[in-house]
Write a protein that holds these residues in place. Sequence first.
Motif, PDB file in Angstrom:
ATOM      1  N   ALA A 210       0.834  -1.206   0.000  1.00  0.00           N
ATOM      2  CA  ALA A 210       0.000   0.000   0.000  1.00  0.00           C
ATOM      3  C   ALA A 210       0.865   1.251   0.000  1.00  0.00           C
ATOM      4  O   ALA A 210       0.558   2.239  -0.687  1.00  0.00           O
ATOM      5  CB  ALA A 210      -0.924  -0.012   1.215  1.00  0.00           C
ATOM      6  N   TRP A 211       1.955   1.236   0.747  1.00  0.00           N
ATOM      7  CA  TRP A 211       2.874   2.388   0.776  1.00  0.00           C
ATOM      8  C   TRP A 211       3.504   2.603  -0.597  1.00  0.00           C
ATOM      9  O   TRP A 211       3.605   3.745  -1.074  1.00  0.00           O
ATOM     10  CB  TRP A 211       3.956   2.162   1.826  1.00  0.00           C
ATOM     11  N   LYS A 213       2.218   1.790  -3.484  1.00  0.00           N
ATOM     12  CA  LYS A 213       1.174   2.279  -4.396  1.00  0.00           C
ATOM     13  C   LYS A 213       0.740   3.701  -4.054  1.00  0.00           C
ATOM     14  O   LYS A 213       0.584   4.549  -4.936  1.00  0.00           O
ATOM     15  CB  LYS A 213      -0.045   1.354  -4.335  1.00  0.00           C
ATOM     16  N   ASP A 214       0.520   3.970  -2.758  1.00  0.00           N
ATOM     17  CA  ASP A 214      -0.094   5.231  -2.344  1.00  0.00           C
ATOM     18  C   ASP A 214       0.898   6.364  -2.183  1.00  0.00           C
ATOM     19  O   ASP A 214       0.512   7.540  -2.162  1.00  0.00           O
ATOM     20  CB  ASP A 214      -0.862   5.037  -1.022  1.00  0.00           C
ATOM     21  N   VAL A 215       2.171   6.045  -2.041  1.00  0.00           N
ATOM     22  CA  VAL A 215       3.186   7.084  -1.852  1.00  0.00           C
ATOM     23  C   VAL A 215       4.172   7.105  -3.028  1.00  0.00           C
ATOM     24  O   VAL A 215       4.290   8.106  -3.740  1.00  0.00           O
ATOM     25  CB  VAL A 215       3.942   6.887  -0.517  1.00  0.00           C
ATOM     26  N   VAL A 218       2.311   7.466  -6.448  1.00  0.00           N
ATOM     27  CA  VAL A 218       1.684   8.786  -6.515  1.00  0.00           C
ATOM     28  C   VAL A 218       2.735   9.879  -6.713  1.00  0.00           C
ATOM     29  O   VAL A 218       2.518  10.842  -7.457  1.00  0.00           O
ATOM     30  CB  VAL A 218       0.852   9.055  -5.239  1.00  0.00           C
ATOM     31  N   GLU A 219       3.883   9.726  -6.068  1.00  0.00           N
ATOM     32  CA  GLU A 219       4.961  10.701  -6.210  1.00  0.00           C
ATOM     33  C   GLU A 219       5.715  10.547  -7.536  1.00  0.00           C
ATOM     34  O   GLU A 219       6.597  11.330  -7.846  1.00  0.00           O
ATOM     35  CB  GLU A 219       5.946  10.558  -5.048  1.00  0.00           C
TER      36      GLU A 219
END
Length: 255
Positions: A210-211, A213-215, A218-219
């Motif tokens: 999740a980290w 994918k989500d961080v 996204v960055e």
Amino acid sequence: MNAPTGSTSSSRRRKPLLGGWRKGPAGSTADSRLLDTEPSSDFTHTDPWRVMRIQSEFVQGFDALAEIGPAISVFGSARTKPGSRHYETGVEVGRLLVEAGVAVITGGGPGSMEAANRGASEAGGLSIGLGIELPFEQGMNQWVGRGVDFRYFFARKTMFVKYAQGFVVLPGGLGTLDELFEAMVLVQTSKVTQFPIVLVDSIFWSPLLAWIKDVMVVEGLVSPGDVDILQLADTAEEAVALVMAGGAGKRVAAS
């Protein structure tokens, strides 16, 4: 289809351990001495000899593993306790891999490494351990049928990838993450192809994914497809089925 065979006698006789090392100063290893910035010009005398030692580690690893046939590397924490859920999963992974026709490679230490070696050995398969010199000496676990000791992490890591067709990764700490991310980079950069990496225990690994994918995605630090390098499993059966299926529909070639 016959699996690679190994000793299953009660004494668990095994081939002589290759590449044993001599102890340096307390708390010192060959890796740490190589990477230290030395205060004098002694490096002009010692580094050339280290190159020869490093070369010898690659030679001994290539020699010991060149004819093992198809294999899967299994990683996980050295702190996993015998009898725990993760330990028993490791034993089952080792057993099922041998029954699928491949050898099992681990870091040769305790915990999850011991578990996978145990499963492979008890199933009559080839159980391999690639040890590493550490300040807190652990030694090779008793279920290793063929052991090779290394002074240098980078030589050992080469063997994990070169002689395996995929990774099964049980819950672990920094060492496990080190091997995991290095394998991901090798796949991402096409240094290796058709190399399945399976993470066991979705509850443990999902926060990490999740980290990413989500961080990181996204960055813009990694591509969305990079996450697909990894596959999740919750049982030993699922993990072995996935790793044997390989990447892009290709199966790992069993002997």
